[in-house]
Enzyme design. Structure first.
Site, mmCIF file in Angstrom:
data_model
loop_
_atom_site.group_PDB
_atom_site.id
_atom_site.type_symbol
_atom_site.label_atom_id
_atom_site.label_comp_id
_atom_site.label_asym_id
_atom_site.label_seq_id
_atom_site.Cartn_x
_atom_site.Cartn_y
_atom_site.Cartn_z
ATOM 1 N N HIS A 458 5.614 -4.023 6.298
ATOM 2 C CA HIS A 458 7.032 -3.865 5.933
ATOM 3 C C HIS A 458 7.931 -3.804 7.156
ATOM 4 O O HIS A 458 7.496 -3.570 8.289
ATOM 5 C CB HIS A 458 7.221 -2.611 5.070
ATOM 6 C CG HIS A 458 6.900 -1.314 5.775
ATOM 7 N ND1 HIS A 458 7.799 -0.666 6.584
ATOM 8 C CD2 HIS A 458 5.780 -0.547 5.753
ATOM 9 C CE1 HIS A 458 7.254 0.455 7.042
ATOM 10 N NE2 HIS A 458 6.024 0.547 6.559
ATOM 11 N N CYS A 477 0.687 2.492 7.210
ATOM 12 C CA CYS A 477 1.201 1.151 6.911
ATOM 13 C C CYS A 477 1.458 0.374 8.202
ATOM 14 O O CYS A 477 1.477 0.930 9.293
ATOM 15 C CB CYS A 477 2.471 1.237 6.087
ATOM 16 S SG CYS A 477 2.170 1.520 4.330
#
Length: 557
Positions: A458, A477
């Site tokens: 992301h 992440c």
């Protein structure tokens, strides 16, 4: 059992007759008699060899015929095996496996030079099969004790560190390989075919050979530098620096360049090359960080190469047109197309306390203007402590608190909840979601590849972190430096994803999903030594201490 053996013998007699008819040997009868006697010895011996599952399985598949020791000479497969091992320059010539092969070959030559019984030949037959098993284990499965390593990872959970390393077993099948080689194939071709093709595996093997040659020649001496060495300064240590970089071919003499105590432009260029290869800050200055890496021994480098060769063996061997690779210690994403590098993007990965797991899947969905649904661990570890200090803490961060996960779930007034009761609760009834916008931790773009870890790629508003050399700051992440460039790449081969339209959507706050028509495999890997797309050997720091863990039970051949 006797009945089964008699049936086997009948089958063998028929098999031998056909086999030798096909090869049309002049001494077929003598060979047939030898094969039958050898098979009797093999079957009788294996009945008492309960601790040799590989041998039992091998000879069962081969109808109990001898693979290596034929009547008057070593079989073609046997000759190939010894030749393959002798030519394998990645093998430690002082190691047990190589020495065992040399010893066995000498014994084989002695057997055929004199008069030997079938039993004596079958004794060597079994030993060569065990050599073959050991060599295929070394070549295709490697030296890492994955069971012990995974147990060590599991033990990290005691310190509240939760991660995983998903393995993909190598496709090499040693018994099927020798079976094909015996019945008309080539053992050399079988070994070549089973070699890993991805991650520049064979190039890394060649680097291992180069570093072993450096080791044979004495390695390199320590570099001694006082303070920070800057361009156009003089030190006696410059000569040791130049020689150290010459050995690893970072330094190439420049035209009209002197090689005294002066730290000149030519040597600084070599230092920058070295820094780039080792993931260091590329400034051309030799300070404590660069000096520490310069003085890693050749033995340490050889160990790192061996370790990462074995890691590559257990990675998924992709054959797709496109492939995304995220190498955690390198803090980089690489987008391959037709085996060539199309795009590279800086990443931020998980901290040592929140490590990014090693796993594989496919990028299937792209989300524009995503909500960030906070996981329970972050809610309890970070958000609730903030709420206990300031009930308006979530509002300031653009985080909504709702009663559950239903679409019409009602907003929760943070002042109405006793948050202390949920700080260590097993069940979290509330959903914390950060709305799209400039404060959103996921930024404007999210790339989803389904997994049980809730890990994805992301965007991020924290762009300054990409200026750092070491970028392990996330909760697990993978944050992307230039997500819009990756979005543009995906749009180039997905007809339902319009990049220009996406740019307009990103100007607003409406969450938009795109299911990709052309999905792309993604592999999150952990390589601290590899050969890059320019053919350069690269080394990186062991940020999660996985090298150390795996080396604790690393098998020596």
């Amino acid at each position: 059992m006797i009945h089964q053996i008699m049936i086997k013998k009948v089958q063998l007699t028929f098999f031998y007759s056909i086999f030798f008819l096909l090869i049309q040997t002049a001494n077929a009868n003598a060979n047939l008699a030898y094969q039958e006697s050898a098979s009797d010895v093999i079957m009788n011996t294996l009945q008492t060899q309960s601790k040799q599952p590989f041998l039992k399985e091998l000879y069962k598949h081969l109808f109990f015929i001898p693979v290596w020791m034929h009547n008057t000479e070593l079989s073609t497969a046997g000759q190939e095996l010894f030749e393959i091992i002798k030519k394998d320059e990645t093998l430690d010539k002082n190691g047990r496996l190589y020495r065992n092969a040399s010893k066995l070959e000498t014994q084989v030559n002695g057997i055929y030079a004199g008069q030997a019984t079938v039993t004596q030949k079958m004794d060597l037959e079994f030993k060569i099969s065990q050599l073959y098993e050991a060599y295929t284990n070394y070549t295709y499965f490697g030296s890492i004790n994955w069971g012990a390593f995974n147990a060590r990872i599991a033990n990290l959970m005691v310190n509240d560190v939760n991660t995983e390393w998903i393995l993909h077993r190598p496709k090499a099948e040693p018994i099927a390989m020798i079976e094909r080689a015996v019945f008309g194939g080539s053992l050399t071709e079988e070994f070549t075919e089973a070699m890993p093709r991805k991650y520049n595996y064979q190039a890394l093997q060649q680097e291992l050979i180069k570093y072993r040659n450096i080791q044979k020649n004495g390695g390199w001496l320590p570099v001694v530098i006082k303070g920070i060495l800057k361009k156009n300064t003089r030190q006696k240590g410059v000569t040791s620096l130049r020689e150290r970089l010459r050995i690893t071919r970072d330094y190439v003499p420049c035209e009209n360049s002197t090689e005294g105590f002066l730290y000149n432009k030519c040597l600084q260029k070599a230092v920058k090359h070295f820094q780039k290869r080792n993931g260091l800050h590329v400034d051309g200055e030799v300070g404590p960080g660069t000096l520490r890496v310069l003085n890693k021994s050749v033995e340490e480098r050889i160990t790192a190469i061996l370790l990462n060769l074995d890691r590559i063996k257990w990675l998924k061997q992709r054959t797709s047109k496109r492939h995304v690779i995220i190498n955690i210690p390198d803090f980089m994403l690489y987008f391959e197309e037709d085996g060539k590098l199309r795009q590279s993007i800086k990443t931020v990965v998980g901290t040592p306390k929140n490590p990014t797991p090693i796993f594989s899947n496919d990028v299937k969905t792209i989300v524009l203007n995503p909500y960030w649904n906070l996981p329970k661990s972050i809610i309890q570890k970070e958000m609730i402590p903030q709420l206990l200090k300031n009930k308006n803490a979530m509002t300031k961060q653009g985080i909504e608190i709702r009663e559950g996960w239903a679409k019409d779930a009602k907003l929760v007034d943070p002042w109405s909840v006793d948050w202390a009761a949920y700080e260590n609760a097993k069940h979290m009834p509330f959903r914390f979601a950060q709305v799209p916008g400039p404060k959103n931790a996921l930024g404007r773009v999210k790339f989803l590849f389904p997994n049980k870890y809730a890990v994805y790629m992301h965007d991020t508003p924290a762009k300054s972190l990409f200026n750092k050399n070491k970028r392990a700051y996330s909760h697990g992440c993978i944050r992307l430096h230039k997500p819009r460039e990756l979005l543009k790449t995906f749009a180039s081969f997905n007809s339902n994803l319009d990049y220009e339209k996406s740019k307009n959507i990103l100007k607003g706050k409406d969450k938009t999903y795109y299911s990709l028509k052309e999905t792309v495999p993604v592999d999150v890997v952990y390589l601290t030594a590899w050969v890059d797309y320019d053919g350069q050997i690269q080394f990186r720091n062991d940020i999660y201490n996985y090298d150390k863990m795996q080396l604790k039970s690393f098998k020596k051949w």
